[in-house]
Write a protein that holds these residues in place. Structure first.
Motif, PDB file in Angstrom:
ATOM      1  N   THR A 121      11.941  -8.607  16.765  1.00 47.57           N
ATOM      2  CA  THR A 121      11.383  -7.267  16.944  1.00 47.57           C
ATOM      3  C   THR A 121      12.396  -6.200  16.564  1.00 47.57           C
ATOM      4  OG1 THR A 121       9.907  -8.045  18.696  1.00 47.57           O
ATOM      5  CG2 THR A 121      10.362  -5.680  18.613  1.00 47.57           C
ATOM      6  N   ASN A 122      13.635  -6.377  16.992  1.00 52.18           N
ATOM      7  CA  ASN A 122      14.677  -5.406  16.632  1.00 52.18           C
ATOM      8  C   ASN A 122      14.863  -5.321  15.125  1.00 52.18           C
ATOM      9  OD1 ASN A 122      15.249  -4.744  19.306  1.00 52.18           O
ATOM     10  ND2 ASN A 122      16.869  -6.267  19.495  1.00 52.18           N
ATOM     11  N   VAL A 123      14.944  -6.491  14.477  1.00 52.37           N
ATOM     12  CA  VAL A 123      15.143  -6.509  13.022  1.00 52.37           C
ATOM     13  C   VAL A 123      13.956  -5.847  12.322  1.00 52.37           C
ATOM     14  CG1 VAL A 123      15.331  -8.007  10.996  1.00 52.37           C
ATOM     15  CG2 VAL A 123      16.662  -8.505  13.051  1.00 52.37           C
ATOM     16  N   GLY A 124      12.747  -6.127  12.795  1.00 49.11           N
ATOM     17  CA  GLY A 124      11.573  -5.503  12.200  1.00 49.11           C
ATOM     18  C   GLY A 124      11.586  -3.992  12.338  1.00 49.11           C
ATOM     19  N   ARG A 125      12.000  -3.498  13.487  1.00 46.23           N
ATOM     20  CA  ARG A 125      12.061  -2.048  13.693  1.00 46.23           C
ATOM     21  C   ARG A 125      13.153  -1.398  12.861  1.00 46.23           C
ATOM     22  NH1 ARG A 125      11.280  -2.397  20.280  1.00 46.23           N
ATOM     23  NH2 ARG A 125       8.991  -2.511  20.253  1.00 46.23           N
ATOM     24  N   ILE A 126      14.254  -2.111  12.646  1.00 45.16           N
ATOM     25  CA  ILE A 126      15.342  -1.565  11.832  1.00 45.16           C
ATOM     26  C   ILE A 126      14.919  -1.460  10.367  1.00 45.16           C
ATOM     27  CG2 ILE A 126      17.660  -2.056  10.924  1.00 45.16           C
ATOM     28  CD1 ILE A 126      18.279  -3.308  13.695  1.00 45.16           C
ATOM     29  N   PHE A 127      14.304  -2.532   9.853  1.00 43.98           N
ATOM     30  CA  PHE A 127      13.992  -2.597   8.426  1.00 43.98           C
ATOM     31  C   PHE A 127      12.608  -2.074   8.078  1.00 43.98           C
ATOM     32  CE2 PHE A 127      17.306  -6.048   8.449  1.00 43.98           C
ATOM     33  CZ  PHE A 127      18.215  -5.344   7.683  1.00 43.98           C
ATOM     34  N   ARG A 128      11.671  -2.115   9.052  1.00 45.15           N
ATOM     35  CA  ARG A 128      10.296  -1.685   8.755  1.00 45.15           C
ATOM     36  C   ARG A 128       9.824  -0.731   9.855  1.00 45.15           C
ATOM     37  NH1 ARG A 128      10.352  -7.163   8.350  1.00 45.15           N
ATOM     38  NH2 ARG A 128       9.177  -7.370  10.313  1.00 45.15           N
ATOM     39  N   PRO A 129      10.472   0.429   9.984  1.00 45.85           N
ATOM     40  CA  PRO A 129      10.157   1.323  11.109  1.00 45.85           C
ATOM     41  C   PRO A 129       8.726   1.847  11.112  1.00 45.85           C
ATOM     42  CG  PRO A 129      11.561   2.431   9.495  1.00 45.85           C
ATOM     43  CD  PRO A 129      11.528   0.986   9.116  1.00 45.85           C
ATOM     44  N   ALA A 341      22.735  -4.683  25.636  1.00 42.10           N
ATOM     45  CA  ALA A 341      23.962  -5.470  25.781  1.00 42.10           C
ATOM     46  C   ALA A 341      23.712  -6.966  25.649  1.00 42.10           C
ATOM     47  CB  ALA A 341      24.612  -5.173  27.126  1.00 42.10           C
ATOM     48  N   GLN A 342      22.475  -7.345  25.301  1.00 39.64           N
ATOM     49  CA  GLN A 342      22.145  -8.761  25.146  1.00 39.64           C
ATOM     50  C   GLN A 342      21.830  -9.120  23.699  1.00 39.64           C
ATOM     51  OE1 GLN A 342      18.826  -9.016  27.904  1.00 39.64           O
ATOM     52  NE2 GLN A 342      20.158  -9.670  29.583  1.00 39.64           N
ATOM     53  N   ARG A 343      22.179  -8.263  22.775  1.00 34.79           N
ATOM     54  CA  ARG A 343      21.847  -8.492  21.369  1.00 34.79           C
ATOM     55  C   ARG A 343      22.921  -9.334  20.691  1.00 34.79           C
ATOM     56  NH1 ARG A 343      20.041  -2.138  20.512  1.00 34.79           N
ATOM     57  NH2 ARG A 343      18.066  -2.316  21.665  1.00 34.79           N
ATOM     58  N   GLY A 344      22.475 -10.349  19.955  1.00 31.85           N
ATOM     59  CA  GLY A 344      23.400 -11.332  19.415  1.00 31.85           C
ATOM     60  C   GLY A 344      23.868 -11.116  18.000  1.00 31.85           C
ATOM     61  N   SER A 345      23.744  -9.905  17.468  1.00 32.68           N
ATOM     62  CA  SER A 345      24.245  -9.607  16.124  1.00 32.68           C
ATOM     63  C   SER A 345      24.692  -8.154  16.072  1.00 32.68           C
ATOM     64  CB  SER A 345      23.162  -9.853  15.067  1.00 32.68           C
ATOM     65  OG  SER A 345      22.102  -8.907  15.193  1.00 32.68           O
ATOM     66  N   LEU A 346      25.617  -7.864  15.179  1.00 31.64           N
ATOM     67  CA  LEU A 346      26.047  -6.477  14.990  1.00 31.64           C
ATOM     68  C   LEU A 346      24.934  -5.643  14.368  1.00 31.64           C
ATOM     69  CD1 LEU A 346      29.700  -7.070  13.741  1.00 31.64           C
ATOM     70  CD2 LEU A 346      29.021  -5.939  15.868  1.00 31.64           C
ATOM     71  N   LEU A 347      24.089  -6.261  13.570  1.00 30.28           N
ATOM     72  CA  LEU A 347      22.949  -5.555  13.003  1.00 30.28           C
ATOM     73  C   LEU A 347      22.143  -4.869  14.104  1.00 30.28           C
ATOM     74  CD1 LEU A 347      21.076  -5.021  10.501  1.00 30.28           C
ATOM     75  CD2 LEU A 347      19.866  -7.110  11.174  1.00 30.28           C
ATOM     76  N   GLU A 348      21.907  -5.591  15.194  1.00 32.44           N
ATOM     77  CA  GLU A 348      21.157  -5.024  16.318  1.00 32.44           C
ATOM     78  C   GLU A 348      22.021  -4.120  17.187  1.00 32.44           C
ATOM     79  OE1 GLU A 348      18.455  -8.242  18.171  1.00 32.44           O
ATOM     80  OE2 GLU A 348      20.034  -9.296  17.080  1.00 32.44           O
ATOM     81  N   LEU A 349      23.244  -4.573  17.467  1.00 27.41           N
ATOM     82  CA  LEU A 349      24.115  -3.824  18.371  1.00 27.41           C
ATOM     83  C   LEU A 349      24.439  -2.432  17.836  1.00 27.41           C
ATOM     84  CD1 LEU A 349      26.533  -6.712  19.377  1.00 27.41           C
ATOM     85  CD2 LEU A 349      25.094  -5.435  20.977  1.00 27.41           C
ATOM     86  N   THR A 350      24.489  -2.282  16.501  1.00 29.48           N
ATOM     87  CA  THR A 350      24.778  -0.975  15.898  1.00 29.48           C
ATOM     88  C   THR A 350      23.529  -0.362  15.261  1.00 29.48           C
ATOM     89  OG1 THR A 350      25.363  -1.855  13.709  1.00 29.48           O
ATOM     90  CG2 THR A 350      27.114  -1.809  15.364  1.00 29.48           C
ATOM     91  N   TRP A 351      22.400  -0.975  15.498  1.00 27.54           N
ATOM     92  CA  TRP A 351      21.115  -0.532  14.939  1.00 27.54           C
ATOM     93  C   TRP A 351      21.215  -0.265  13.431  1.00 27.54           C
ATOM     94  CZ3 TRP A 351      17.289  -2.061  17.613  1.00 27.54           C
ATOM     95  CH2 TRP A 351      15.994  -1.669  17.291  1.00 27.54           C
TER      96      TRP A 351
END
Length: 400
Positions: A121-129, A341-351
């Motif tokens: 879900t996080n990756v989808g929101r980052i790349f396909r807002p 604080a539970q995100r397992g990648s920098l992609l998510e942690l730094t949005w």
């Protein structure tokens, strides 16, 4: 040993050498801060399994099947805990700092999944807002891709910054050079022991018969290379340069106390993936992970939140008739929870790099040369004990 993560309820397997015999690779079992020389101990105790325990990798033991895994585990536990065996076992214990650890098994194939709803879900929101975060198929099947077995490396192996094509949205054509958006993915890997026959799927109930054990895994990712190449066939060079695993493989039986039900499913599943029926063991695992960068804690992803289980991933991976081989490795995909604080990648942690992390040694969006990433994890064990998974560490080195 009650306060250790590597007590008699754990007993993970590894492969080691000693300074006096650097070319002689031996199987070992971690016990506290020592390593039991498994082949030598087996010979001393007259084990029926001495031959497979003297092999130069775990593959022979893994191929022997679950009855042998259980018998060997029971033997090793007795050797290390029975008072009558203590003196003999002690002669074959080596201090952990005095050995060199190696990749414990020969990797036959590597598959990576995408099983965390929070991560997807996080990756989808980052790349396909402006679109749905999850693709239409995501909650109907475990999505995965085939990786590269030859670049699976053991913890401690330096990771060279990869090069490739990158094309920022602002540029008309791609450029070539070192990745500027090097990332990590905190994952859990599952190691196949017993092979299967081509054309015969492995059902949910076959998980324990085929999967030997569990390892922590860091699937390094070059996000800029990945973003330019992945349409239409998915990840390729942005993922294939390095995947780091622990030197210790924790047996499935060591994690029995950590088994939990997966999150509720939003759609009925097809029969081969339906784990709601009676007789199917809980497919989730309560693993508590920690991600550190240069010693600073970045995140604590909870594996218990993973939407798709390892048993479902195995069933889907073989439902088309694909066969399993001893040494196959498949990974969970990035483990992320509901909280930032539970995100397992920098992609998510730094949005996506838009929200840099403030760390004691400076800001980070993605990894810099010299950065060292460490993954650790533990799970509840029997009687209030804890079972540790072996650490995974890798340091980024500059490309020459």
């Amino acid at each position: 040993m009650s306060d250790t993560l590597f007590g008699p309820d754990n007993l993970p397997y590894g492969l080691f050498t000693t300074p006096d015999a650097p070319g002689h690779r031996r199987l070992g079992v971690r016990f506290g801060d020592d390593v039991l020389d498994l082949g030598a101990a087996a010979a001393a105790f007259g084990s029926l399994h001495t031959e497979v325990l003297r092999a130069p990798s775990l593959n022979a033991l893994m191929a022997a099947g679950r009855p042998v895994w259980q018998a060997v585990r029971a033997e090793v536990r007795a050797w290390l805990t029975d008072e009558t065996h203590r003196e003999t076992a002690a002669r074959h214990l080596l201090p952990l700092p005095q050995v060199r650890l190696h990749l414990p098994f020969e990797v036959a194939d590597y598959v990576d999944f995408y099983a965390s709803e929070h991560h997807a879900t996080n990756v989808g929101r980052i790349f396909r807002p402006d679109s749905e975060a999850l693709t239409p198929n995501w909650k109907h099947l475990p999505i995965g891709y085939h990786g590269r077995a030859g670049t699976v490396v053991v913890s401690g192996t330096p990771v060279t910054r990869p090069r490739g094509q990158r094309k920022p949205p602002s540029e008309p054509v791609p450029a070539f050079g070192p990745s500027q958006r090097l990332d990590i993915e905190a994952e859990v890997g599952f190691v196949v022991g017993t092979p299967s026959t081509m054309g015969t799927p492995v059902g949910l109930a076959g998980f324990r018969e085929h999967v030997f054990g569990v390892t922590l895994l860091n699937d390094w990712s070059a996000r800029d290379i990945q973003a330019w190449e992945y349409v239409p066939l998915g990840p390729f060079l942005g993922k294939s340069f390095a995947t780091t695993v622990s030197p210790w493989i924790t047996p499935l039986d060591a994690l029995d106390a950590a088994r939990v039900a997966p999150p509720p499913r939003d759609f009925p599943l097809l029969p081969y993936l339906d784990d709601s029926a009676g007789g199917i063991e809980p497919g989730g695992y309560d693993l508590r992970m920690t991600v550190r960068l240069n010693g600073h804690t970045l995140a604590e992803p909870p594996f218990s939140t993973m939407y798709w289980t390892a048993a479902q991933q195995l069933a889907h991976m073989t439902v088309n008739g694909a066969s399993l081989r001893t040494g196959d490795l498949y990974a969970s995909g990035t483990v992320s929870g509901a909280e930032p604080a539970q995100r397992g990648s920098l992609l998510e942690l730094t949005w996506g790099g838009r929200e840099p992390l403030e760390l004691p040694d400076g800001k980070r969006t993605f990894l810099e040369d010299g950065d060292e990433v460490t993954l650790t994890a533990w799970a509840p064990g029997p009687g209030g004990t804890r079972v540790g998974l072996g650490d995974v560490t890798g340091r980024v080195t500059p490309v020459e």
